[in-house]
Design a protein around this motif. Sequence first.
Motif, PDB file in Angstrom:
ATOM      1  N   ALA A   1       0.888  -1.025   0.098  1.00 28.13           N
ATOM      2  CA  ALA A   1       0.086   0.042   0.047  1.00 28.13           C
ATOM      3  C   ALA A   1       0.822   1.329   0.015  1.00 28.13           C
ATOM      4  O   ALA A   1       0.653   2.394  -0.517  1.00 28.13           O
ATOM      5  CB  ALA A   1      -1.080   0.140   1.169  1.00 28.13           C
TER       6      ALA A   1
ATOM      7  N   GLU B   1       2.111   1.691  -3.291  1.00 32.40           N
ATOM      8  CA  GLU B   1       1.024   2.220  -4.288  1.00 32.40           C
ATOM      9  C   GLU B   1       0.526   3.781  -4.296  1.00 32.40           C
ATOM     10  O   GLU B   1       0.648   4.328  -5.110  1.00 32.40           O
ATOM     11  CB  GLU B   1      -0.436   1.457  -3.751  1.00 32.40           C
ATOM     12  N   TYR B   2       0.338   4.063  -2.890  1.00 31.96           N
ATOM     13  CA  TYR B   2       0.482   5.414  -2.709  1.00 31.96           C
ATOM     14  C   TYR B   2       1.278   6.301  -3.291  1.00 31.96           C
ATOM     15  O   TYR B   2       0.996   7.125  -4.110  1.00 31.96           O
ATOM     16  CB  TYR B   2       0.330   5.695  -1.047  1.00 31.96           C
TER      17      TYR B   2
ATOM     18  N   TYR C   1      -4.593   6.268   3.673  1.00 32.45           N
ATOM     19  CA  TYR C   1      -4.400   5.429   2.530  1.00 32.45           C
ATOM     20  C   TYR C   1      -4.006   3.947   2.874  1.00 32.45           C
ATOM     21  O   TYR C   1      -4.475   2.988   2.537  1.00 32.45           O
ATOM     22  CB  TYR C   1      -3.406   5.781   1.284  1.00 32.45           C
ATOM     23  N   VAL C   2      -2.927   3.914   3.548  1.00 34.70           N
ATOM     24  CA  VAL C   2      -2.449   2.530   4.008  1.00 34.70           C
ATOM     25  C   VAL C   2      -3.489   2.010   5.056  1.00 34.70           C
ATOM     26  O   VAL C   2      -3.457   0.780   4.854  1.00 34.70           O
ATOM     27  CB  VAL C   2      -1.099   2.783   4.749  1.00 34.70           C
TER      28      VAL C   2
ATOM     29  N   ALA D   1      -6.173   0.688   3.216  1.00 30.97           N
ATOM     30  CA  ALA D   1      -6.254  -0.696   2.213  1.00 30.97           C
ATOM     31  C   ALA D   1      -5.903  -1.850   3.136  1.00 30.97           C
ATOM     32  O   ALA D   1      -6.445  -3.073   2.872  1.00 30.97           O
ATOM     33  CB  ALA D   1      -4.617  -0.589   1.703  1.00 30.97           C
TER      34      ALA D   1
END
Length: 481
Positions: free
Chosen positions: A155, A158-159, A284-285, A288
Amino acid sequence: MSTNNHIKRTRVKILLETEPGSEPVLAKGWVRTKRESKDLVFFEINDGSSMANIQAVVDRSTPEGLKALDGPTLQRLQTGASVAVTGILVESPGQKQKVELHGTAIQVIGEAPAESYPLQKKRHSYEYLREIAHLRPRTNTFGAVIRVRNRMAMAIHEYFQTNGFLWAHTPIITASDAEGAGEMFQVTTLPLENLAKADPSRFEQGIDYSRDFFGKPAFLTVSGQLNGEILATALDRIYTFGPTFRAENSNTSRHLAEFWMIEPEVAFCDIHEDMDLAEAFLKYVLNAVLTDCREDMEFFDQRIQPGIISQLQQVVESSFHRITYTQAIEDLENAMTKGTKFEYKPSWGADLQSEHEKYLTEEIYKGPVIVTDYPKEIKAFYMKLNDDGKTVRGMDVLVPRLGEIIGGSEREERLEVLQARMAEAGLDEKAYWWYLDLRRFGTVPHAGFGLGFERLIQYVTGMQNIRDVIPFPRTPKSADF
Ligand code: 4AD
Ligand code: MG
């Protein structure tokens, strides 16, 4: 006994989601439990793909059952043994699982004698499990930690990848102490001990580093930030994600000697944008993990930290409080006048202790808090000096249960101010000539932060001790496995 080798193995996680069928399937893994009830043998297999095990059943009252699981194999089929089980997926009468595996051929690949297998089916303490770190990934808790850790690492990439950041690799061996805290592990090929024994007088006069591998003292990095700044002032936005080393002799539940740090660095960025980045990134993390590690998070919620799922969900949905250090000290002093006791008295100029950080996040703000503008004396030399001449544009993200998980700042981009700060900190300008050059040539406001990966995993899982969120912890007097 012998397995149908032409059948392709299916991971347990997939089998558990598969509808019953008449085609044979093959599972491989480690036995978690075995139970016998008359001629029926039940055993559960786990292969790390999920928290849940697949239950296998063999009915030894039938000739097929006896053939699938003969006497000697049954003997060897014990907790911890590795097995290959061929069978048919049938609907399970049990409540726990949708399907179970009716075994038609069982092979014990490697046995685990009950007398000596250190990981029996009972609750072991985390302290004991650390002593058998080679087997603890086979427990529910550590399997879940490692799966969550994996999802969080992805994650994080990804971010940053979707926001234009480049993953940059900064050195592990370095000659500079980025944090100026003197907590570095030295890297050397000099036989220091032999030298000391052979020629004590010379040793006392000092070590001749010109003979050492790098020709000067070298250390394991405490932070990739300074190198990160070099890259950000050319490529605009980068992040590092790698191991970091600190020889702090603190035997706490939040410190490791080797931990993983994520350090984004952004050009044309001030402290406010830096805080926005830290907040959006953390959310975000968290999201996820909540979305993709449901089963593991439910385990942590039930067994480790009750209510953690809704707590994290709330963090994702709300805004972090942002206060200055001065405000934080006022808040804490107020709490004291109302009767709150602290081991360390909060006072302007002293660093926030973890009890203070906990109080701010748990009692006052009831959620993550970003504290900014710390006294310059308690922060690193590179943080940008405020106009008051007393405080710097540092920002720490504090969370309930743990305290600091992120430390960051806007960087001092003015050459003269930086030189003055370095002189105050007793740093040799010559050693940092390249760092100063970044301020001489095309300097820009820039900012970044460092997230302690293991602290974030502690926060997300509720695990009490940081040694239990990394497979092989390194701490004072402990570097086993
Ligand atoms: O606050 P720190 O020391 O900040 C830096 O190293 C900056 N160079 C970061 C930057 O601005 N690029 O460390 C950052 C984070 C801490 O907030 C904490 O989460 C974690 O690293 N950390 C540790 N985690 C585990 N064990 C330790 N001994 C740690 N020391 C710091
Ligand atoms: Mg810090």
